[in-house]
Design a protein around this motif. Structure first.
Motif, mmCIF file in Angstrom:
data_model
loop_
_atom_site.group_PDB
_atom_site.id
_atom_site.type_symbol
_atom_site.label_atom_id
_atom_site.label_comp_id
_atom_site.label_asym_id
_atom_site.label_seq_id
_atom_site.Cartn_x
_atom_site.Cartn_y
_atom_site.Cartn_z
ATOM 1 N N LYS A 26 -6.402 6.371 -1.439
ATOM 2 C CA LYS A 26 -5.218 5.641 -2.234
ATOM 3 C C LYS A 26 -5.799 4.383 -2.570
ATOM 4 O O LYS A 26 -6.107 3.412 -1.622
ATOM 5 N N ASN A 30 -4.828 4.270 -8.544
ATOM 6 C CA ASN A 30 -5.149 5.615 -8.811
ATOM 7 C C ASN A 30 -3.705 6.302 -8.386
ATOM 8 O O ASN A 30 -2.727 5.781 -7.660
ATOM 9 N N LEU A 31 -3.513 7.626 -8.703
ATOM 10 C CA LEU A 31 -2.448 8.397 -8.364
ATOM 11 C C LEU A 31 -3.163 9.578 -7.990
ATOM 12 O O LEU A 31 -3.799 10.300 -8.839
ATOM 13 N N VAL A 33 -2.710 13.384 -6.889
ATOM 14 C CA VAL A 33 -1.758 14.668 -7.066
ATOM 15 C C VAL A 33 -2.296 15.745 -6.503
ATOM 16 O O VAL A 33 -3.529 15.949 -6.871
ATOM 17 N N ASP A 74 -0.492 11.115 -3.348
ATOM 18 C CA ASP A 74 0.781 10.273 -3.571
ATOM 19 C C ASP A 74 1.901 11.242 -4.032
ATOM 20 O O ASP A 74 3.061 11.102 -3.826
ATOM 21 N N SER A 133 6.674 12.656 -3.001
ATOM 22 C CA SER A 133 6.191 11.267 -3.459
ATOM 23 C C SER A 133 6.189 10.278 -2.397
ATOM 24 O O SER A 133 7.025 10.066 -1.647
ATOM 25 N N ARG A 136 5.521 4.320 -3.364
ATOM 26 C CA ARG A 136 4.592 3.181 -3.798
ATOM 27 C C ARG A 136 5.258 2.670 -5.013
ATOM 28 O O ARG A 136 4.348 1.957 -5.968
ATOM 29 N N ALA A 138 6.884 3.863 -7.297
ATOM 30 C CA ALA A 138 7.458 4.809 -8.067
ATOM 31 C C ALA A 138 8.844 5.576 -7.851
ATOM 32 O O ALA A 138 9.055 5.665 -6.698
ATOM 33 N N TRP A 160 -1.042 2.439 -12.429
ATOM 34 C CA TRP A 160 -1.470 3.743 -12.558
ATOM 35 C C TRP A 160 -0.820 4.603 -13.623
ATOM 36 O O TRP A 160 -1.098 5.411 -14.150
ATOM 37 N N TRP A 161 0.545 3.731 -14.015
ATOM 38 C CA TRP A 161 1.190 4.459 -15.238
ATOM 39 C C TRP A 161 0.624 4.243 -16.486
ATOM 40 O O TRP A 161 0.999 4.790 -17.424
#
Length: 162
Positions: A26, A30-31, A33, A74, A133, A136, A138, A160-161
């Motif tokens: 992590k 980065n994200l 999933v 994440d 989730s 972080r 979010a 990361w968005w």
């Protein structure tokens, strides 16, 4: 609850190392999933090492191993969470307070039912699909399956968005 045995702790550590060998670490940019059809996550046997005759088959050890795997991501979508939330609640305890979830009812009851939170859960009837989730910065919000732009909810656009 009985204490976790050294053997179970070692197994969890080995699982973590195996996952870390294939899942990127992590970072702030980065994200990670994942999606997992976990197969009937519901009841839980209150034991670290359930006997073959135990019902349900899933015990604390199994859920702790699931939590170890999930902790490397994440956001995680889990399919087949059942009406009995014992394993779901234990999974939340294992993941810790920095994890949140939403669920959506997909098999019976009102369409689009949703619950959001951590530690307390009134899972809709039938099989639900939680989205997990790690916190972080979010925010989970909106309808299940809807991505909510973090700066619209939290005030800060995450790297990361972009």
């Amino acid at each position: 609850m009985a204490s976790m045995s050294a053997g179970v702790a070692a197994e969890i550590k080995l699982m973590g190392a195996a996952v870390a060998a294939v899942v990127p670490p992590k970072t702030a940019t980065n994200l990670l999933v994942a999606s997992w059809n976990i197969r009937a996550l519901g009841g839980l046997t209150a034991s670290w090492d359930a006997s073959p005759e135990a019902s349900p088959k899933r015990d604390w050890r199994a859920v702790a191993l699931i939590a170890e795997l999930i902790s490397h991501f994440d956001v995680v979508a889990i399919q087949e969470v059942r009406r009995d939330t014992a394993a779901l609640r234990f999974l939340l305890e294992q993941l810790g307070r920095s994890w949140r979830f939403i669920t959506s009812d997909v098999t019976e009851g009102d369409e689009g039912a949703m619950v959001s939170g951590s530690g307390s859960c009134s899972t809709p009837p039938g099989s639900s699909h939680p989205g997990w989730s790690r916190d972080r910065g979010a925010c989970l919000g909106g309808e299940p399956g809807e991505a909510v732009r973090p700066d619209a909810v939290c005030g800060e656009l995450l790297p990361w968005w972009r």
